[in-house]
Write a protein that holds these residues in place. Structure first.
Motif, PDB file in Angstrom:
ATOM      1  N   VAL A 153      -3.724   4.646  -1.366  1.00  0.00           N
ATOM      2  CA  VAL A 153      -2.925   3.591  -2.001  1.00  0.00           C
ATOM      3  C   VAL A 153      -1.880   4.270  -2.881  1.00  0.00           C
ATOM      4  N   ILE A 154      -0.607   3.997  -2.603  1.00  0.00           N
ATOM      5  CA  ILE A 154       0.480   4.547  -3.425  1.00  0.00           C
ATOM      6  C   ILE A 154       0.545   3.763  -4.734  1.00  0.00           C
ATOM      7  N   THR A 155       0.661   4.485  -5.845  1.00  0.00           N
ATOM      8  CA  THR A 155       0.681   3.844  -7.164  1.00  0.00           C
ATOM      9  C   THR A 155       1.874   4.352  -7.971  1.00  0.00           C
ATOM     10  N   ALA A 156       2.126   3.704  -9.089  1.00  0.00           N
ATOM     11  CA  ALA A 156       3.209   4.123  -9.988  1.00  0.00           C
ATOM     12  C   ALA A 156       2.708   5.272 -10.855  1.00  0.00           C
ATOM     13  N   GLY A 157       2.606   6.456 -10.249  1.00  0.00           N
ATOM     14  CA  GLY A 157       2.001   7.592 -10.922  1.00  0.00           C
ATOM     15  C   GLY A 157       0.498   7.432 -10.975  1.00  0.00           C
ATOM     16  N   ILE A 216       5.715   8.186  -8.693  1.00  0.00           N
ATOM     17  CA  ILE A 216       4.908   7.975  -7.492  1.00  0.00           C
ATOM     18  C   ILE A 216       3.653   8.834  -7.576  1.00  0.00           C
ATOM     19  N   GLY A 217       2.514   8.171  -7.495  1.00  0.00           N
ATOM     20  CA  GLY A 217       1.228   8.843  -7.397  1.00  0.00           C
ATOM     21  C   GLY A 217       0.412   8.170  -6.319  1.00  0.00           C
ATOM     22  N   TRP A 218      -0.856   8.501  -6.264  1.00  0.00           N
ATOM     23  CA  TRP A 218      -1.692   7.879  -5.238  1.00  0.00           C
ATOM     24  C   TRP A 218      -3.160   7.929  -5.631  1.00  0.00           C
ATOM     25  N   ALA A 219      -3.911   7.085  -4.965  1.00  0.00           N
ATOM     26  CA  ALA A 219      -5.371   7.120  -5.048  1.00  0.00           C
ATOM     27  C   ALA A 219      -5.930   7.180  -3.640  1.00  0.00           C
ATOM     28  N   HIS A 263     -17.656   9.126  -0.360  1.00  0.00           N
ATOM     29  CA  HIS A 263     -18.139   7.791  -0.744  1.00  0.00           C
ATOM     30  C   HIS A 263     -18.272   7.610  -2.250  1.00  0.00           C
ATOM     31  N   ASP A 264     -18.234   8.678  -3.017  1.00  0.00           N
ATOM     32  CA  ASP A 264     -18.585   8.594  -4.437  1.00  0.00           C
ATOM     33  C   ASP A 264     -17.469   8.997  -5.388  1.00  0.00           C
ATOM     34  N   VAL A 265     -16.324   9.429  -4.846  1.00  0.00           N
ATOM     35  CA  VAL A 265     -15.227   9.909  -5.688  1.00  0.00           C
ATOM     36  C   VAL A 265     -13.944   9.172  -5.327  1.00  0.00           C
ATOM     37  N   ILE A 266     -13.281   8.618  -6.338  1.00  0.00           N
ATOM     38  CA  ILE A 266     -11.915   8.136  -6.194  1.00  0.00           C
ATOM     39  C   ILE A 266     -11.006   9.261  -6.678  1.00  0.00           C
ATOM     40  N   TYR A 267     -10.168   9.746  -5.777  1.00  0.00           N
ATOM     41  CA  TYR A 267      -9.316  10.901  -6.065  1.00  0.00           C
ATOM     42  C   TYR A 267      -7.917  10.412  -6.395  1.00  0.00           C
ATOM     43  N   MET A 268      -7.365  10.885  -7.511  1.00  0.00           N
ATOM     44  CA  MET A 268      -6.031  10.472  -7.935  1.00  0.00           C
ATOM     45  C   MET A 268      -5.101  11.683  -7.975  1.00  0.00           C
ATOM     46  N   GLY A 269      -3.964  11.547  -7.319  1.00  0.00           N
ATOM     47  CA  GLY A 269      -2.969  12.606  -7.305  1.00  0.00           C
ATOM     48  C   GLY A 269      -1.617  12.076  -7.735  1.00  0.00           C
ATOM     49  N   SER A 270      -0.655  12.979  -7.894  1.00  0.00           N
ATOM     50  CA  SER A 270       0.652  12.579  -8.400  1.00  0.00           C
ATOM     51  C   SER A 270       1.710  13.578  -7.967  1.00  0.00           C
ATOM     52  N   PHE A 271       2.935  13.069  -7.780  1.00  0.00           N
ATOM     53  CA  PHE A 271       4.077  13.942  -7.545  1.00  0.00           C
ATOM     54  C   PHE A 271       4.767  14.335  -8.851  1.00  0.00           C
ATOM     55  N   SER A 272       4.253  13.873  -9.973  1.00  0.00           N
ATOM     56  CA  SER A 272       4.911  14.135 -11.250  1.00  0.00           C
ATOM     57  C   SER A 272       4.949  15.606 -11.600  1.00  0.00           C
ATOM     58  N   LYS A 273       3.909  16.346 -11.265  1.00  0.00           N
ATOM     59  CA  LYS A 273       3.848  17.753 -11.626  1.00  0.00           C
ATOM     60  C   LYS A 273       4.270  18.678 -10.490  1.00  0.00           C
ATOM     61  N   GLN A 291       0.820  -1.212   0.000  1.00  0.00           N
ATOM     62  CA  GLN A 291       0.000   0.000   0.000  1.00  0.00           C
ATOM     63  C   GLN A 291       0.849   1.255   0.000  1.00  0.00           C
ATOM     64  N   GLY A 292       2.148   1.110   0.255  1.00  0.00           N
ATOM     65  CA  GLY A 292       3.028   2.262   0.373  1.00  0.00           C
ATOM     66  C   GLY A 292       3.382   2.529   1.817  1.00  0.00           C
ATOM     67  N   THR A 293       4.418   3.325   2.049  1.00  0.00           N
ATOM     68  CA  THR A 293       4.855   3.590   3.415  1.00  0.00           C
ATOM     69  C   THR A 293       3.821   4.436   4.151  1.00  0.00           C
ATOM     70  N   GLU A 294       3.722   4.188   5.447  1.00  0.00           N
ATOM     71  CA  GLU A 294       2.752   4.940   6.250  1.00  0.00           C
ATOM     72  C   GLU A 294       3.129   6.415   6.304  1.00  0.00           C
ATOM     73  N   GLU A 295       4.440   6.698   6.369  1.00  0.00           N
ATOM     74  CA  GLU A 295       4.862   8.100   6.433  1.00  0.00           C
ATOM     75  C   GLU A 295       4.406   8.868   5.202  1.00  0.00           C
ATOM     76  N   LEU A 296       4.631   8.306   4.009  1.00  0.00           N
ATOM     77  CA  LEU A 296       4.254   9.028   2.807  1.00  0.00           C
ATOM     78  C   LEU A 296       2.738   9.142   2.691  1.00  0.00           C
ATOM     79  N   ARG A 297       2.004   8.097   3.063  1.00  0.00           N
ATOM     80  CA  ARG A 297       0.541   8.177   2.987  1.00  0.00           C
ATOM     81  C   ARG A 297       0.001   9.255   3.938  1.00  0.00           C
ATOM     82  N   THR A 298       0.640   9.402   5.079  1.00  0.00           N
ATOM     83  CA  THR A 298       0.243  10.461   6.012  1.00  0.00           C
ATOM     84  C   THR A 298       0.558  11.833   5.428  1.00  0.00           C
ATOM     85  N   GLN A 299       1.721  11.976   4.827  1.00  0.00           N
ATOM     86  CA  GLN A 299       2.101  13.247   4.202  1.00  0.00           C
ATOM     87  C   GLN A 299       1.184  13.593   3.030  1.00  0.00           C
TER      88      GLN A 299
END
Length: 435
Positions: free
Chosen positions: A125-129, A277-280, A259-269, A98-106
């Motif tokens: 959930v940490i993802t590959a972008g 490294i990105g996340w959902a 409950h209705d939105v999956i939010y996706m972010g990224s460190f790429s930009k 799932q990724g490190t707890e520190e990064l998920r908290t950040q």
């Protein structure tokens, strides 16, 4: 940067490339082993142009690359070396899926800066972008033939993902305020009347790639409500949200709709794309299926990369770096808009983004921008044709210009080179010919 004209060399047409590829593979006995899905996996047009844009002497207004020269690279190198030297047994080992707890908290703190105040690390959930997050979502929710709704135009990488999973992509048009709610309602009603199963709406509400358009705040909740009433998830892709030029990010759709939105972010930009490294942020009732599907592909996101990002967020002024990025991109966006106003022929229009990386240019009806790409390369400039950002096979009179990675003086030169190519195409159309 020099501005000598590029010697582009011979360029094979797409049909010739396809023919060569078929000839190279069709006779081999392994051809019959390909899945039906494999036929839908295509080379990205953006990737093709990206490779071309690396040639010396070419002004690239194609790739949406962050300006990494503004990062404290020497200090980051020292940080990476320290992590390996002092924490290498962790950094270079397998990590949690799932990724490190520190990064998920950040990451929850980063999302709070945009207005998502209720995010919990256990639902990240940490993802590959964010590209990987799109793939996982499609795998988890879509069967072949299911419908995915997208903005028109939309991100080419998402289209490639959806096509690979054999889903039916249906577009909803935008205006200057983004996705039009009435058109969304009508599209959903028509598809449901036809017996279609609609799984989610994929949207880039902030500075849409490729158009640069921002979804108006007044429309955001209404769009979520429309999808909720039809039991359709919203996939909110927000890599650019913090890069709003005025420094006041708009509240994400996820903020009031956990409950209705999956939010996706990224460190790429907002940091660096090479770390992948990105996340959902996934609704709690969907998190386990999403996490397991992600783990099945990557096993675990790279621990070293996560630790580098955590150190950056912990020990560096990441907010100040975002301010630096904003100022750079605003300057370059303004340079592009001024150059377009000065050099472009009449009959064109373009978007005026409030952040992000891109401007979307519309030519007169009848102009197909795809064949203009070769002429532009010969003139020493490169762009992305609009056809790359739609699943339709129809010609497009649009093109995308990226300003993020190009100094203002080079932007002006690139537009100056591009203008006569577009003028020639308009002249041909005005005479009733077809290019």
């Amino acid at each position: 940067m020099t501005h000598e004209t590029l010697d582009a060399g011979p360029e094979l047409p797409a049909e010739a490339i396809d023919a060569i590829e078929r000839a190279a593979t069709a006779a081999h006995r392994h051809e019959e082993l390909f899945s039906e899905r494999a036929a839908n996996i295509k080379q990205s047009a953006v990737r093709d142009v990206f490779d071309i844009s690396m040639r010396p002497g070419l002004v690239s207004l194609a790739g949406g690359n962050p300006y990494l020269q503004s990062l404290p690279l020497e200090k980051l190198g020292q940080t990476a070396a320290r992590i390996i030297a002092e924490e290498g047994m962790t950094a270079l080992q397998y990590g949690g899926g799932q990724g490190t707890e520190e990064l998920r908290t950040q990451i929850c703190e980063i999302m709070a800066a945009e207005g998502i105040l209720d995010a919990r690390p256990e639902n990240v959930v940490i993802t590959a972008g964010s590209q990987s997050a799109q793939d996982v979502a499609t795998k988890v929710f879509c069967n072949p033939g299911d419908v995915v709704l997208v903005e028109n135009p939309t991100y080419v990488g998402a289209l490639n993902t959806f096509e690979a999973y054999q889903v039916q992509v249906e577009t909803v048009d935008m205006d200057d305020d983004g996705l039009v709610p009435e058109l969304l309602e009508a599209k959903i009603a028509a598809l449901q009347a036809a017996g279609k199963s609609i799984k989610f709406l994929y949207t880039i509400p902030n500075f849409n790639n490729p158009s640069g358009i921002t979804l108006a705040p007044a429309r955001r909740q209404r769009i979520v409500d429309i999808c909720r009433s039809a039991n359709i998830l919203v996939l909110e892709d927000n890599p650019y949200g913090l890069l709003r030029f005025d420094g006041n990010p708009l509240e994400p759709m996820r903020a009031a709709n956990e409950h209705d939105v999956i939010y996706m972010g990224s460190f790429s930009k907002i940091f660096a794309p090479g770390l992948r490294i990105g996340w959902a942020l996934v609704p709690e009732h969907l998190q386990r299926r999403f996490y397991l599907a992600s783990e099945a592909v990557t096993l675990c996101p790279p621990t070293l990369n996560q630790m580098i990002i955590s150190a950056y967020l912990r020990d560096y002024d990441w907010r100040g770096q975002i301010d630096t990025y904003r100022a750079l991109y605003e300057e370059r966006c303004n340079a592009l808009l001024v150059a377009l106003e000065e050099h472009m022929p009449s009959g064109l229009s373009w978007t005026k983004p409030e952040g992000g990386f891109f401007v979307w240019v519309t030519l007169p009806d009848g102009v197909d921008t795809y064949p203009l790409l070769k002429k532009a390369i010969e003139a020493g400039v490169v762009f992305i044709p609009g056809a790359a950002f739609t699943h339709s096979d129809e010609p497009s009179n649009k093109l995308r210009l990226a300003f993020s990675a190009v100094p203002p003086e080079s932007i002006a030169e690139g537009v100056r080179r591009l203008a006569p190519v577009l003028q020639e195409a308009i002249d041909v159309i005005s005479k009733g010919a077809v290019i």
